[in-house]
Every structure is written in C-alpha cells, then in structure tokens.
Design a protein around this motif. Structure first.
Motif, mmCIF file in Angstrom:
data_model
loop_
_atom_site.group_PDB
_atom_site.id
_atom_site.type_symbol
_atom_site.label_atom_id
_atom_site.label_comp_id
_atom_site.label_asym_id
_atom_site.label_seq_id
_atom_site.Cartn_x
_atom_site.Cartn_y
_atom_site.Cartn_z
ATOM 1 N N LEU A 31 -7.385 -7.320 1.105
ATOM 2 C CA LEU A 31 -8.646 -7.343 1.855
ATOM 3 C C LEU A 31 -9.419 -8.632 1.593
ATOM 4 C CD1 LEU A 31 -9.838 -3.631 1.454
ATOM 5 C CD2 LEU A 31 -9.098 -4.774 3.566
ATOM 6 N N ASP A 32 -9.381 -9.130 0.355
ATOM 7 C CA ASP A 32 -10.023 -10.423 0.067
ATOM 8 C C ASP A 32 -9.405 -11.532 0.912
ATOM 9 O OD1 ASP A 32 -11.660 -9.273 -1.844
ATOM 10 O OD2 ASP A 32 -10.397 -9.878 -3.536
ATOM 11 N N THR A 39 0.831 -1.194 0.000
ATOM 12 C CA THR A 39 0.000 0.000 0.000
ATOM 13 C C THR A 39 0.875 1.258 0.000
ATOM 14 O OG1 THR A 39 -1.709 -1.179 1.236
ATOM 15 C CG2 THR A 39 -1.847 1.219 1.200
ATOM 16 N N ILE A 69 -4.221 0.150 -5.639
ATOM 17 C CA ILE A 69 -5.604 -0.163 -5.244
ATOM 18 C C ILE A 69 -5.888 -1.657 -5.417
ATOM 19 C CG2 ILE A 69 -8.034 0.251 -5.827
ATOM 20 C CD1 ILE A 69 -7.146 3.089 -6.713
ATOM 21 N N ALA A 70 -5.401 -2.232 -6.529
ATOM 22 C CA ALA A 70 -5.654 -3.650 -6.790
ATOM 23 C C ALA A 70 -5.045 -4.534 -5.702
ATOM 24 C CB ALA A 70 -5.096 -4.037 -8.152
ATOM 25 N N GLU A 121 -13.135 -14.775 -5.661
ATOM 26 C CA GLU A 121 -12.040 -13.832 -5.432
ATOM 27 C C GLU A 121 -10.707 -14.407 -5.932
ATOM 28 O OE1 GLU A 121 -14.154 -12.070 -1.371
ATOM 29 O OE2 GLU A 121 -12.536 -13.538 -1.248
ATOM 30 N N TYR A 145 -10.169 -13.966 -9.633
ATOM 31 C CA TYR A 145 -9.689 -12.623 -9.962
ATOM 32 C C TYR A 145 -8.204 -12.483 -9.626
ATOM 33 C CZ TYR A 145 -8.526 -7.775 -9.115
ATOM 34 O OH TYR A 145 -7.867 -6.571 -9.085
ATOM 35 N N HIS A 146 -7.799 -12.987 -8.482
ATOM 36 C CA HIS A 146 -6.386 -12.894 -8.085
ATOM 37 C C HIS A 146 -5.498 -13.596 -9.113
ATOM 38 C CE1 HIS A 146 -7.940 -12.817 -3.637
ATOM 39 N NE2 HIS A 146 -8.323 -11.770 -4.328
ATOM 40 N N ASN A 201 -6.965 -4.309 -2.503
ATOM 41 C CA ASN A 201 -8.210 -5.072 -2.567
ATOM 42 C C ASN A 201 -7.961 -6.570 -2.443
ATOM 43 O OD1 ASN A 201 -10.111 -2.984 -2.780
ATOM 44 N ND2 ASN A 201 -9.788 -2.784 -4.979
#
Length: 244
Positions: A46-47, A29, A39-40, A133, A136-137, A43
């Motif tokens: 956070l997932d 971050t 941002i990606a 999720e 997407y990762h 996120n």
C-alpha cells in the motif's frame, strides 16, 4: 530528450517502479509465512501504491496530454512502461522477495531523501513523504535477510541464492541521468554501503558477477511484465471509466 520531457520521464519511471512493486508485493496477501508478515507486506504494498499514485498523477500533469494516474497505470502496454526490471521479476520464494525488497528500498531511501531537497516542489513533497516509508521497508527487509542468512543451513543457502539472483538487477537502478531532478548515479555509494552492511551481518557474500541486466527504462521488459499487466489491467480495460 528535451529539458521539459526529462522530468516527465524521470517521474514516470519512479511511478512505474512503485506501481509494479506494489502489484508484486500484493500477491503475497494470504500467502505470507506468518500472519504478521502477511499484514506487513500488504502495508508495504500500500505504501508503494500510494507513492505510485502521487508520482503518476504528477507525471500526467508534466506530460500535458490529458492522461491521469488511471490512464497511465491501466491503459499502457508493456513497452510503454519504464519500470526497472527488478520490480517485475516473479516473487519467487520468500527469500527472493526479501532480497528484492532489500535492493529496492536501499535504492528508494536515498533517492526519496535526495528528492525531498530538490527544486521541484511536487517531487520534494513526494520524496519527504515516501522516504519515511522507505526507511521502514529497508529495516523490514534487512531484518529478514539477517534472520535467514544467519539462520539454518537451508535458510542461508536459499537467501544466498536469492541475493546471487537479484543483486545484478541493481545496476540498472543507477544508470546516470545528469539532467534529472536527482541523478541516480550519485546514490550508488549509499546503496552499496547499506546493502553491504546487511549482507555482512547476515554472513552472506556479494556475488562476483559482471552480468548487468537492463532495458526496463527503455521499455524492454521480461515476459513477466506482460502477465502482471494482464491481471492488473483487466478490470479497467473491461469496464472503462468504472468507479467504486
């Protein structure tokens, strides 16, 4: 290990994987190479943290010793963690982080997909949520590995070095657990197919190495985990029971 303790050990290990991965990814971050990537990665962290909370909460219930997700996350020492070695490795440069994310997500996607169909209703629900999720990762990591591998001479060199460093740590993820809700050993073919396709498209080679570091599932970690836990746990240990 008793039949009762096997689901606890399995769930705890998955929760620890997600928790430590979240902590490492969060370190990017404000440091990612571009704002969109910042941002990606936040996120994705956070997932992983969300999956960790669900898994550790359930692990605490399976254990039946009164420990909740906070106690399992913040009040254990490194020898009590059961995460794989892969997730505790330092971020390295961006190529190393993408190689780590590729390996982790290519493992978690078939794992969570299989969990979604297992008999344990709680793990099935967690798997159904987390597999979306993880897909997407995996897409995100694969995109970057292709870009770096098929990019400049320098980016190719660095991502190949990252793959050479990281891929041997994948072996620990697929240690057979025939009594677990999902046997990780049964997922190796899907992992090899997914990672092999990405590396081929990225013009990268699979390292020819017999080195297979392991020990995380038994509580034998690298020195890196101790430093990570010291930072992650300091607030909770300094102010026990503190709430926002």
């Amino acid at each position: 290990m008793s039949a009762r303790s096997e689901p606890f050990a399995f769930t705890l290990a998955l929760g620890d994987d997600a928790l430590i991965a979240a902590q490492r990814l969060a370190e990017w971050t404000t440091r990612a190479p571009e704002m969109e990537e910042d941002i990606a990665l936040a996120n994705i962290a956070l997932d992983q943290l969300g999956a960790a909370r669900l898994l550790l909460s359930y692990a605490g219930e399976l254990e039946g010793a009164g420990r909740d997700e906070d106690a399992l996350a913040y009040l254990r020492d490194d020898r009590e963690f059961r995460n794989c070695l892969l997730v505790e490795l330092p971020d390295g440069d961006f190529a190393v982080t993408m190689a780590k994310l590729l390996v982790l997500s290519a493992y978690q996607l078939p794992l969570y997909t299989a969990l979604a169909g297992c008999r344990d209703e709680r793990l099935a629900a967690i798997g159904a949520k987390a597999r979306k999720e993880s897909a997407y990762h995996l897409d995100h990591a694969a995109l970057w590995v292709r870009r770096l591998g098929d990019g400049t001479e320098e980016s190719h060199r660095r991502v190949q070095a990252a793959v050479d460093q990281i891929l041997p740590y994948a072996h620990e993820l697929f240690t057979a657990q025939p009594d677990a809700p999902v046997d990780p050993a049964a997922l190796r073919a899907d992992f090899d197919a997914a990672v092999g396709a990405v590396l081929a498209e990225a013009t990268l080679t699979v390292p020819d190495s017999a080195w297979m570091p392991a020990g995380g599932r038994d509580g034998l970690h690298t020195e890196h985990l101790s430093y990570l836990l010291a930072e992650m746990q300091v607030l909770h240990r300094a102010h026990p029971g503190a709430r926002w």
